[in-house]
Design an enzyme around this catalytic site. Structure first.
Site, short mmCIF file in Angstrom:
data_model
loop_
_atom_site.label_atom_id
_atom_site.label_comp_id
_atom_site.label_asym_id
_atom_site.label_seq_id
_atom_site.Cartn_x
_atom_site.Cartn_y
_atom_site.Cartn_z
N GLU A 102 31.45 25.71 -11.42
CA GLU A 102 31.25 24.28 -11.66
C GLU A 102 30.59 23.59 -10.46
OE1 GLU A 102 34.58 22.06 -13.16
OE2 GLU A 102 33.52 20.14 -12.98
N ASP B 45 41.96 21.09 -19.03
CA ASP B 45 42.85 20.01 -18.58
C ASP B 45 42.06 18.72 -18.35
OD1 ASP B 45 41.53 20.76 -16.27
OD2 ASP B 45 43.34 20.94 -15.04
#
Ligand code: KIV
Length: 269
Positions: A187, A49
């Site tokens: 992340e 996204d």
């Protein structure tokens, strides 16, 4: 009889089986043409996204609609033959309940033909991950810095600088692994925390801005190609596509002004 050999796509269980083995190669891609190139080298391709920010100029991924993910997911599946295609579930399409998540994940899989979905969140998403995985939807999880939570995190901040916060992230990774995720993106965490997470779970960890201490790596393709005006510090840039495109457009504009095009004789000869 045909002697053609059919290339089979990598599956989610095959990625799961790579824990601790040969590093898993991954990149994002949002289009058929770039995906066709990435497909030759990547084990999986993420239709992330991040496309909202990278391609559509949004400030964050929060505003990305489901239909946009499906449209780009279809393009990437069409352009590829062998990598596993993972499509991100955008903000607002899975957090409400496991059944809402199932409905939207099933739509992504049916409409795009992808092999798995990804969603953000640790322990709080474990029930949903189990619900999806038990019903035939391979789920990649995403912990550490989770960009869809930018508004509650107060920015895109590296996680785990304070060792006191490590346990939450380790517990998050354990929870999604135990719930049935086949891999987990880690992340924006400090190196030692990435190491601890990788050791703590039996599924592959896929790092982005999380050092080399993961079972694989992912980068946003446009970042590593040097296409974006700004690149995160952790990205190793392998190309200079931005300046290359600008130079080509500049030369084209000059050619138009100079009427420097092939003559009719040259084109139709
Ligand atoms: O959306 C995305 O590109 C991602 C990667 C940064 C892992 O989630």
């Amino acid at each position: 009889m045909s002697s053609q050999t059919q290339v089979r796509r990598t599956t989610a269980p095959q990625i799961a089986a790579r824990k601790g083995g040969e590093p898993i190669v991954s990149l994002t891609s949002y289009h058929a043409h770039t995906a066709a190139i990435v497909d030759k080298y990547a084990d999986f391709i993420l239709v992330g996204d991040s496309l909202g920010m990278v391609m559509h100029g949004m400030d964050s991924t929060v505003g990305v609609p489901l239909d946009l993910m499906i449209m780009h997911g279809k393009a990437v599946v069409r352009g590829t033959k062998q990598a596993l295609i993972v499509v991100d579930m955008p903000f607002g399409t899975y957090e409400e309940s496991p059944s809402v998540a199932f409905r939207n994940a099933a739509r992504i899989m049916k409409d795009t033909g992808c092999g798995a979905v990804k969603l953000e969140g640790g322990a709080r998403m474990a029930e949903t991950i189990r619900f999806l995985a038990d019903r035939g939807i391979p789920v990649m999880a995403h912990v550490g810095l989770t960009p869809q939570s930018v508004n509650t995190m107060g920015g895109f901040k590296v996680q785990g600088r304070d060792e006191a916060a490590w346990q939450v992230h380790i517990d998050d990774a354990r929870a999604v692994a135990e719930a049935g995720a086949f891999a987990v993106v880690v992340e924006g965490v400090v190196e030692d925390l990435a190491d601890r997470i990788t050791e703590a779970v039996e599924i592959p960890t896929i790092g982005i801005g999380a050092s080399a201490r993961c079972d694989g790596q992912i980068l946003v393709l446009e970042d590593m190609l040097g296409l974006n005006p700004w690149t995160p510090k952790f990205v190793k840039v392998y190309g200079q596509l931005g300046p290359m495109i600008e130079d080509s457009v500049k030369r084209y504009a000059q050619d138009v002004k100079d009427r420097a095009f092939p003559t009719e004789d040259e084109v139709y000869r």
